[in-house]
Write a protein that holds these residues in place. Sequence first.
Motif, mmCIF file in Angstrom:
data_model
loop_
_atom_site.group_PDB
_atom_site.id
_atom_site.type_symbol
_atom_site.label_atom_id
_atom_site.label_comp_id
_atom_site.label_asym_id
_atom_site.label_seq_id
_atom_site.Cartn_x
_atom_site.Cartn_y
_atom_site.Cartn_z
ATOM 1 N N VAL A 9 0.850 -1.195 0.000
ATOM 2 C CA VAL A 9 0.000 0.000 0.000
ATOM 3 C C VAL A 9 0.879 1.235 0.000
ATOM 4 N N VAL A 10 0.501 2.228 -0.809
ATOM 5 C CA VAL A 10 1.098 3.568 -0.750
ATOM 6 C C VAL A 10 -0.067 4.522 -0.513
ATOM 7 N N SER A 11 -0.107 5.146 0.661
ATOM 8 C CA SER A 11 -1.240 6.008 0.994
ATOM 9 C C SER A 11 -1.085 7.382 0.339
ATOM 10 N N PRO A 12 -2.198 8.061 0.147
ATOM 11 C CA PRO A 12 -2.103 9.447 -0.314
ATOM 12 C C PRO A 12 -1.549 10.330 0.810
ATOM 13 N N GLU A 13 -1.072 11.493 0.434
ATOM 14 C CA GLU A 13 -0.531 12.426 1.423
ATOM 15 C C GLU A 13 -1.649 12.948 2.319
ATOM 16 N N ILE A 14 -1.370 13.025 3.619
ATOM 17 C CA ILE A 14 -2.324 13.552 4.603
ATOM 18 C C ILE A 14 -1.738 14.834 5.181
ATOM 19 N N GLN A 15 -2.468 15.927 5.052
ATOM 20 C CA GLN A 15 -2.039 17.207 5.617
ATOM 21 C C GLN A 15 -2.611 17.273 7.032
ATOM 22 N N THR A 19 1.405 22.914 8.951
ATOM 23 C CA THR A 19 2.853 22.761 8.826
ATOM 24 C C THR A 19 3.334 21.317 8.882
ATOM 25 N N PHE A 20 2.401 20.356 8.906
ATOM 26 C CA PHE A 20 2.820 18.959 9.038
ATOM 27 C C PHE A 20 2.047 18.067 8.070
ATOM 28 N N LYS A 21 2.810 17.287 7.269
ATOM 29 C CA LYS A 21 2.186 16.323 6.354
ATOM 30 C C LYS A 21 2.866 14.969 6.513
ATOM 31 N N LYS A 22 2.115 13.913 6.169
ATOM 32 C CA LYS A 22 2.684 12.573 6.270
ATOM 33 C C LYS A 22 2.076 11.667 5.218
ATOM 34 N N ARG A 23 2.767 10.540 5.006
ATOM 35 C CA ARG A 23 2.326 9.511 4.081
ATOM 36 C C ARG A 23 2.746 8.170 4.650
ATOM 37 N N GLU A 24 2.003 7.110 4.348
ATOM 38 C CA GLU A 24 2.331 5.796 4.878
ATOM 39 C C GLU A 24 2.565 4.791 3.755
ATOM 40 N N LEU A 25 3.472 3.870 4.026
ATOM 41 C CA LEU A 25 3.836 2.813 3.093
ATOM 42 C C LEU A 25 3.715 1.496 3.842
ATOM 43 N N ASP A 44 9.173 16.485 4.182
ATOM 44 C CA ASP A 44 9.751 16.350 2.839
ATOM 45 C C ASP A 44 10.038 14.894 2.479
ATOM 46 N N LYS A 45 10.151 14.001 3.456
ATOM 47 C CA LYS A 45 10.390 12.575 3.171
ATOM 48 C C LYS A 45 9.164 11.910 2.544
ATOM 49 N N SER A 46 7.982 12.509 2.697
ATOM 50 C CA SER A 46 6.787 11.929 2.087
ATOM 51 C C SER A 46 6.867 11.954 0.563
ATOM 52 N N ASP A 47 7.665 12.859 0.013
ATOM 53 C CA ASP A 47 7.847 12.926 -1.441
ATOM 54 C C ASP A 47 8.609 11.714 -1.983
ATOM 55 N N LEU A 48 9.316 10.987 -1.128
ATOM 56 C CA LEU A 48 10.042 9.792 -1.563
ATOM 57 C C LEU A 48 9.099 8.723 -2.104
ATOM 58 N N LEU A 49 7.831 8.789 -1.730
ATOM 59 C CA LEU A 49 6.866 7.779 -2.162
ATOM 60 C C LEU A 49 6.196 8.109 -3.490
ATOM 61 N N ASN A 50 6.543 9.241 -4.090
ATOM 62 C CA ASN A 50 5.926 9.631 -5.357
ATOM 63 C C ASN A 50 6.211 8.647 -6.486
ATOM 64 N N ASN A 51 7.362 7.994 -6.472
ATOM 65 C CA ASN A 51 7.747 7.089 -7.552
ATOM 66 C C ASN A 51 7.682 5.621 -7.157
ATOM 67 N N ILE A 82 7.563 3.799 13.349
ATOM 68 C CA ILE A 82 8.575 3.412 12.369
ATOM 69 C C ILE A 82 8.563 4.489 11.302
ATOM 70 N N ARG A 83 9.666 5.208 11.196
ATOM 71 C CA ARG A 83 9.749 6.327 10.245
ATOM 72 C C ARG A 83 10.753 6.018 9.152
ATOM 73 N N GLY A 84 10.324 6.183 7.919
ATOM 74 C CA GLY A 84 11.192 5.939 6.775
ATOM 75 C C GLY A 84 11.939 7.199 6.375
ATOM 76 N N TRP A 85 13.160 7.007 5.867
ATOM 77 C CA TRP A 85 13.937 8.160 5.411
ATOM 78 C C TRP A 85 14.634 7.899 4.076
ATOM 79 N N ARG A 86 14.551 6.661 3.570
ATOM 80 C CA ARG A 86 15.094 6.365 2.237
ATOM 81 C C ARG A 86 14.362 5.146 1.682
ATOM 82 N N VAL A 87 14.111 5.155 0.350
ATOM 83 C CA VAL A 87 13.492 4.016 -0.326
ATOM 84 C C VAL A 87 14.354 3.672 -1.524
ATOM 85 N N GLU A 88 14.788 2.410 -1.594
ATOM 86 C CA GLU A 88 15.561 1.933 -2.744
ATOM 87 C C GLU A 88 14.764 0.851 -3.446
ATOM 88 N N LYS A 89 14.641 0.981 -4.757
ATOM 89 C CA LYS A 89 13.976 -0.066 -5.528
ATOM 90 C C LYS A 89 14.968 -1.191 -5.749
#
Length: 125
Positions: A9-15, A19-25, A44-51, A82-89
Amino acid sequence: MEVSGKVKVVSPEIQVSATFKKRELVVTTDEQYPQHIIIEFTQDKSDLLNNVTVGEAVKVSINIGGREWVSPQGETKYFNSIRGWRVEKLQAEANSSQSIPPMPAVEAFAPATDFKEEEHDDLPF
């Protein structure tokens, strides 16, 4: 720490606030008993899930955090995050095996024509 598996699952961005946004994987591990691990990406780490797309094999770098909360009634509870900070395919295994050159066919080697029976046993072992 790292978690590897397939994206479930890749969730949509939640505002959450102005000043705070998040996304879940959600990543499903590849084990005897697969685990569905939810990983939070904030700011800004939530943008890592765009691709990232469902079904992809990924390796996610994570930090584990914990906090204490005391209710108004004085009951203490503990929570983990559990907080993500990097995603590698990850490459599919089929693609990685193609990077190894294939063995030449047996027909590619000509048989020895200058072989002499008395010379074949010259090795010391």
